[in-house]
Structures are given as C-alpha cells and as structure tokens.
Design an enzyme around this catalytic site. Structure first.
Site, PDB file in Angstrom:
ATOM      1  N   ASP A 241      51.865  31.885  84.992  1.00 30.07           N
ATOM      2  CA  ASP A 241      53.180  31.482  85.500  1.00 30.07           C
ATOM      3  C   ASP A 241      53.179  31.541  87.021  1.00 30.07           C
ATOM      4  O   ASP A 241      52.688  32.495  87.619  1.00 30.07           O
ATOM      5  CB  ASP A 241      54.269  32.403  84.935  1.00 30.07           C
ATOM      6  CG  ASP A 241      55.659  31.827  85.079  1.00 30.07           C
ATOM      7  OD1 ASP A 241      56.327  31.590  84.055  1.00 30.07           O
ATOM      8  OD2 ASP A 241      56.106  31.608  86.230  1.00 30.07           O
TER       9      ASP A 241
ATOM     10  N   ILE B 232      50.047  25.711  87.295  1.00 29.27           N
ATOM     11  CA  ILE B 232      49.317  24.879  86.315  1.00 29.27           C
ATOM     12  C   ILE B 232      48.698  23.641  86.965  1.00 29.27           C
ATOM     13  O   ILE B 232      47.858  22.987  86.357  1.00 29.27           O
ATOM     14  CB  ILE B 232      50.174  24.467  85.090  1.00 29.27           C
ATOM     15  CG1 ILE B 232      51.412  23.663  85.513  1.00 29.27           C
ATOM     16  CG2 ILE B 232      50.552  25.676  84.256  1.00 29.27           C
ATOM     17  CD1 ILE B 232      52.102  22.953  84.352  1.00 29.27           C
TER      18      ILE B 232
ATOM     19  N   ASP C 156      64.444  16.953  73.701  1.00 25.95           N
ATOM     20  CA  ASP C 156      65.103  15.762  73.136  1.00 25.95           C
ATOM     21  C   ASP C 156      65.605  14.824  74.239  1.00 25.95           C
ATOM     22  O   ASP C 156      65.923  13.669  73.976  1.00 25.95           O
ATOM     23  CB  ASP C 156      66.260  16.161  72.207  1.00 25.95           C
ATOM     24  CG  ASP C 156      67.388  16.914  72.914  1.00 25.95           C
ATOM     25  OD1 ASP C 156      67.229  17.293  74.098  1.00 25.95           O
ATOM     26  OD2 ASP C 156      68.440  17.131  72.275  1.00 25.95           O
TER      27      ASP C 156
ATOM     28  N   SER D 299      64.089  14.353  82.760  1.00 25.35           N
ATOM     29  CA  SER D 299      63.659  13.847  81.450  1.00 25.35           C
ATOM     30  C   SER D 299      62.567  12.795  81.601  1.00 25.35           C
ATOM     31  O   SER D 299      61.683  12.682  80.738  1.00 25.35           O
ATOM     32  CB  SER D 299      64.847  13.315  80.637  1.00 25.35           C
ATOM     33  OG  SER D 299      65.588  12.380  81.367  1.00 25.35           O
ATOM     34  N   ALA D 300      62.586  12.043  82.724  1.00 26.87           N
ATOM     35  CA  ALA D 300      61.514  11.059  82.944  1.00 26.87           C
ATOM     36  C   ALA D 300      60.176  11.768  83.129  1.00 26.87           C
ATOM     37  O   ALA D 300      59.143  11.318  82.618  1.00 26.87           O
ATOM     38  CB  ALA D 300      61.838  10.203  84.170  1.00 26.87           C
ATOM     39  N   SER D 301      60.197  12.908  83.830  1.00 22.08           N
ATOM     40  CA  SER D 301      58.927  13.626  84.042  1.00 22.08           C
ATOM     41  C   SER D 301      58.428  14.224  82.726  1.00 22.08           C
ATOM     42  O   SER D 301      57.227  14.261  82.468  1.00 22.08           O
ATOM     43  CB  SER D 301      59.076  14.701  85.124  1.00 22.08           C
ATOM     44  OG  SER D 301      59.952  15.729  84.704  1.00 22.08           O
ATOM     45  N   LYS D 302      59.353  14.687  81.881  1.00 22.18           N
ATOM     46  CA  LYS D 302      58.934  15.226  80.572  1.00 22.18           C
ATOM     47  C   LYS D 302      58.409  14.101  79.678  1.00 22.18           C
ATOM     48  O   LYS D 302      57.438  14.271  78.941  1.00 22.18           O
ATOM     49  CB  LYS D 302      60.109  15.950  79.884  1.00 22.18           C
ATOM     50  CG  LYS D 302      60.566  17.220  80.571  1.00 22.18           C
ATOM     51  CD  LYS D 302      59.533  18.351  80.552  1.00 22.18           C
ATOM     52  CE  LYS D 302      59.317  18.938  79.170  1.00 22.18           C
ATOM     53  NZ  LYS D 302      58.393  20.117  79.252  1.00 22.18           N
TER      54      LYS D 302
HETATM   55  P1  NAD Z   1      62.671  27.833  82.665  1.00 20.48           P
HETATM   56  O1  NAD Z   1      63.054  26.987  83.837  1.00 20.48           O
HETATM   57  O2  NAD Z   1      63.534  28.968  82.271  1.00 20.48           O
HETATM   58  O3  NAD Z   1      61.197  28.441  82.898  1.00 20.48           O
HETATM   59  C1  NAD Z   1      60.143  27.683  83.412  1.00 20.48           C
HETATM   60  C2  NAD Z   1      58.975  28.633  83.706  1.00 20.48           C
HETATM   61  O4  NAD Z   1      57.869  27.845  84.162  1.00 20.48           O
HETATM   62  C3  NAD Z   1      59.267  29.644  84.819  1.00 20.48           C
HETATM   63  O5  NAD Z   1      58.785  30.920  84.443  1.00 20.48           O
HETATM   64  C4  NAD Z   1      58.496  29.111  86.020  1.00 20.48           C
HETATM   65  O6  NAD Z   1      58.081  30.120  86.913  1.00 20.48           O
HETATM   66  C5  NAD Z   1      57.321  28.451  85.327  1.00 20.48           C
HETATM   67  N1  NAD Z   1      56.716  27.396  86.152  1.00 20.48           N
HETATM   68  C6  NAD Z   1      57.344  26.374  86.794  1.00 20.48           C
HETATM   69  N2  NAD Z   1      56.453  25.622  87.462  1.00 20.48           N
HETATM   70  C7  NAD Z   1      55.230  26.144  87.211  1.00 20.48           C
HETATM   71  C8  NAD Z   1      53.912  25.798  87.597  1.00 20.48           C
HETATM   72  N3  NAD Z   1      53.676  24.737  88.381  1.00 20.48           N
HETATM   73  N4  NAD Z   1      52.890  26.549  87.148  1.00 20.48           N
HETATM   74  C9  NAD Z   1      53.108  27.625  86.353  1.00 20.48           C
HETATM   75  N5  NAD Z   1      54.340  28.011  85.963  1.00 20.48           N
HETATM   76  C10 NAD Z   1      55.386  27.278  86.392  1.00 20.48           C
HETATM   77  O7  NAD Z   1      62.472  26.804  81.472  1.00 20.48           O
HETATM   78  P2  NAD Z   1      62.828  26.985  79.910  1.00 20.48           P
HETATM   79  O8  NAD Z   1      64.255  26.688  79.701  1.00 20.48           O
HETATM   80  O9  NAD Z   1      62.254  28.261  79.422  1.00 20.48           O
HETATM   81  O10 NAD Z   1      62.000  25.759  79.306  1.00 20.48           O
HETATM   82  C11 NAD Z   1      60.650  25.930  78.894  1.00 20.48           C
HETATM   83  C12 NAD Z   1      60.130  24.606  78.374  1.00 20.48           C
HETATM   84  O11 NAD Z   1      60.943  24.155  77.293  1.00 20.48           O
HETATM   85  C13 NAD Z   1      60.168  23.482  79.423  1.00 20.48           C
HETATM   86  O12 NAD Z   1      59.000  22.719  79.281  1.00 20.48           O
HETATM   87  C14 NAD Z   1      61.392  22.665  79.042  1.00 20.48           C
HETATM   88  O13 NAD Z   1      61.239  21.319  79.416  1.00 20.48           O
HETATM   89  C15 NAD Z   1      61.402  22.840  77.535  1.00 20.48           C
HETATM   90  N6  NAD Z   1      62.731  22.746  76.886  1.00 20.48           N
HETATM   91  C16 NAD Z   1      63.784  23.484  77.353  1.00 20.48           C
HETATM   92  C17 NAD Z   1      65.015  23.409  76.698  1.00 20.48           C
HETATM   93  C18 NAD Z   1      66.185  24.240  77.143  1.00 20.48           C
HETATM   94  O14 NAD Z   1      67.291  24.079  76.597  1.00 20.48           O
HETATM   95  N7  NAD Z   1      66.035  25.164  78.084  1.00 20.48           N
HETATM   96  C19 NAD Z   1      65.162  22.570  75.587  1.00 20.48           C
HETATM   97  C20 NAD Z   1      64.053  21.843  75.141  1.00 20.48           C
HETATM   98  C21 NAD Z   1      62.840  21.935  75.793  1.00 20.48           C
END
Ligand code: NAD
Ligand code: TYD
Length: 340
Positions: free
Chosen positions: A34, A61, A127, A152-155
C-alpha cells in the site's frame, strides 16, 4: 490460496478483507502493498502488526521494480488488486492520479503476475463501470461498459486490460464488480461515513442536487465474502457482480441516518450537483449466487445501525483523520525502525 499479495489493504475494503481472511483462514498469509495515500490508514490494521501471517510493504503499485521483486522473492498463490484512487469527486478535480494508479498500476500488476505465473489474479472493480441506469433495469455482467466519471473510466480501462490479459496471455484473472459499500473504516469523504461524522458534530450534511440519485448499498463484509468466494470458486476469465439488493435514494438514506442518530432534518443542506452525476446503480447478482453460492446477508437497516454504532464508538478514528494525525502513524510505527 494460502499466500496472497494484496494491494491497497490500508483502505476501507482492503482492511476489512484482510481482517476477514486472517480470522477466517488461519493458514493464509497476506502481504499488503500500500502506498499510504490520504485514503490509506495504517491504523486500520494495527491489531495485525505482530501477526505472523501479515506483512506490510509501503509502496506504489506503479513501481515495476518493487512489484517484480515482491513476486520474485515470494511464491504468491494469488494477487488481489484493491489499490485505487476511489473517490468520484476527487477524479473530477484531478484525474491524473486515477489514470496512474487505476490504469498504469493495474498494468504493472498484470505484467508481473503474467511473468511470475501467478495462479489467480483478482481485480476488484465497481458497478460504476456500467454507467447509469434509468428508473428501470439492473446491471448484469453483460451490460456494456459506459463509464461517466474519470474514476469509473479509469476502472473500466483497468477491467478491459484485465480482459485482454485473459484473452491474449491466458492470465487466470477474475473481475468482481460491486455496488456501493458501507461499514466500519470507510474514509469520511463518502456519503455514509461523511454524513454520520458530520451529523455527530451537528454539522450540515451536503446533498448533491435534489438527492434523488439511487445507489444499491452493500455491507463491506458481504463484499469481502463475495471476493473470497470469487477467489476460491470463481472461474478464470469471468466477471462476477455483487450487490446488496438495497436500493435507496440519497435523500431517503440521509433521512434514515439522521433518524437513527437522533438528529434533526434541518442539518440537510442541498448543494450544487456533481457534474455527470449518475442517476441510478442497481445490480443483478444472480450469477454470483448461482456460481459462487454467495448472497448478501446483512439486512440494510441492521448494517446501517452497526455502522453508526462503530462511528459513534470510534470518534477518535474520525478525528485523527480529520486533523491529519493518522498520517503521522507510519513514521511513529516504522520511522525509527527504518533508521536502524
Ligand atoms: P480506499 O480509497 O478506501 O482505499 C484505497 C487504498 O489503496 C488506500 O489504502 C491507498 O493508500 C491505496 N493506494 C492508492 N493508490 C495506490 C498505489 N498507487 N499503490 C498502492 N496503494 C495505493 O478504497 P476502497 O473503498 O477500499 O476501494 C477498494 C477497491 O474497491 C477499489 O479498487 C475500488 O475501486 C473498489 N470498489 C469500491 C467500492 C466502494 O463502495 N468503496 C465499491 C466497489 C468497488
Ligand atoms: P459516494 O459515496 O461518493 O459514492 P459514488 O459516487 O461512488 O456512488 O456518493 C454516493 C451518492 O451520494 C452519490 O449519488 C453522490 C451522493 N453524495 C452527496 O449527495 N453528497 C456528498 O457529500 C457525497 C460525498 C455524495
């Protein structure tokens, strides 16, 4: 799936997933890579600091050398990519970090997984890649991708890269797409934790537009159980949708939150709408139910009550985020060790 490289584990969902895995499967060990952006909070996993099955690595990453050296020096059974820039409003202000982490970072992980013949790559997606629904209908895994925000475009771009690595290189990858999560440890910039934290301090809760936008809410532990099921039972190359079967307009959820908190509706403040604001998300998760034996278990009202209770009992956690103190924890915890 005993040895896992997990990215973004200091965020909301990743930290809940690590807690779930390590308590559910004693044989599992997890390396958490992280970057500790503003959204990464090392304190979320404080209880695992001396756990033999848990290792934290601070890093990005997009750092190819670091990712490759981690995969070279460990025999990981699986890579799970949670790391992302995850907040739509921030992506509207500046999409740069979203392109870097969400797209380039995924590409770096995919290449490393391919080079090191990783048996399972799981991409945690959303989603939101499907775009917006009208009043009717549900997103299925076949719904065409039509993202509307830079986030969402990046995802969606990352999902397409994963797909291409499956098709071109036979990478055994799976994509999961989940609806809006809520629960403990969610950074107080997203609707539910922001509104709870503001209301607890008798501060206004800002609703975008008319508050008629609809989201399908899922408790984070149901999402974690879904990712776990996809990891262990999913088929390479497949996409699995997860949702909570709990659709709500933003204004409805806000009224409910205020009621449960015993706060007045006068705290509601209507503010200028988010540009490109998706009207409605709703998920058809019958594929995950049929093929993974998964379904959401947390009833929405009970989940919301638990979440409110967690934020009431952890006001210090919110205060340390709001004051920026949580950012110092890394130096306190690791600073001296790194200097030794
Ligand atoms: P978050 O923003 O709470 O956490 C993201 C984590 O990624 C953080 O710990 C951050 O330090 C780390 N991070 C960011 N850039 C980084 C990098 N370049 N290298 C290493 N670590 C890095 O996000 P979340 O809500 O826990 O979401 C996690 C995943 O789930 C994401 O991929 C998100 O797109 C997906 N997601 C989230 C939701 C939601 O409702 N929160 C819903 C569906 C999918
Ligand atoms: P959010 O939690 O940012 O998740 P997403 O945009 O990824 O769905 O927002 C959930 C809904 O709440 C969305 O329709 C935007 C709305 N919203 C507000 O009305 N006010 C706010 O302050 C925030 C953060 C969100």
């Amino acid at each position: 799936m005993k040895k896992i490289l997990l990215t973004g584990g200091c965020g909301f969902i990743g930290s809940n997933f690590i807690r779930y895995q390590l308590s559910e499967y004693p044989e599992v060990s997890i390396t958490n890579l992280d970057k500790l952006t503003y959204a990464g909070n090392l304190e979320n996993l404080k209880e695992f600091e001396s756990h033999s099955g848990y290792t934290f690595v601070k890093g990005d990453i997009t750092d190819q050398d670091l990712v490759n050296s981690l995969l070279k020096s460990n025999r990981f059974d699986a890579v799970i990519n949670f790391a992302a820039e995850s907040h739509v409003d921030r992506s509207i202000l500046d999409s740069g970090p979203f392109i870097q982490t969400n797209i380039v970072g995924t590409q770096v992980l995919l290449d490393a997984a391919r080079n090191h013949k990783i048996e399972r790559f799981l991409q945690v997606s959303t989603d939101e890649v499907y775009g917006s629904l009208g009043a009717e209908g549900l997103f299925t895994e076949q719904t065409p991708l039509a993202p509307n925000s830079p986030y969402s475009a990046s995802k969606a771009a990352a999902d397409l890269l994963v797909r291409s690595y499956v098709k071109t290189f036979d990478l055994p990858a799976i994509i999961t797409r989940c609806s809006n999560n809520y629960g403990p440890y969610q950074f107080p910039e997203k609707l539910i934790p922001l509104f709870i934290s503001n209301a607890l301090e008798d501060q206004p809760v800002p609703i975008y537009g008319e508050g008629k936008n609809v989201r399908d809410w899922i408790h984070v532990l149901d999402h974690c159980r879904g990712i776990d099921a996809a990891l262990r039972k999913g088929e390479a190359g497949q996409v699995y949708n997860f949702g909570g079967n709990a659709e709500m307009q933003n204004i409805e959820i806000t009224r409910l939150l205020l009621k449960l908190l015993g706060k007045p509706e006068t705290l509601i403040q209507y503010v200028t709408d988010r540009p490109g604001h998706d009207l409605r998300y709703a998920i058809d998760c019958r594929k995950a139910e049929a093929e993974l034996g998964w379904k959401p278990e947390m009833e929405f009202h009970a989940g919301l009550e638990n979440t409110i209770k967690w934020y009431q009992e952890n006001r210090d956690w919110v205060n340390r985020i709001r004051s920026g103190k949580y950012l110092q924890y890394y130096d306190q915890q690791y600073g001296n060790r790194l200097n030794n």
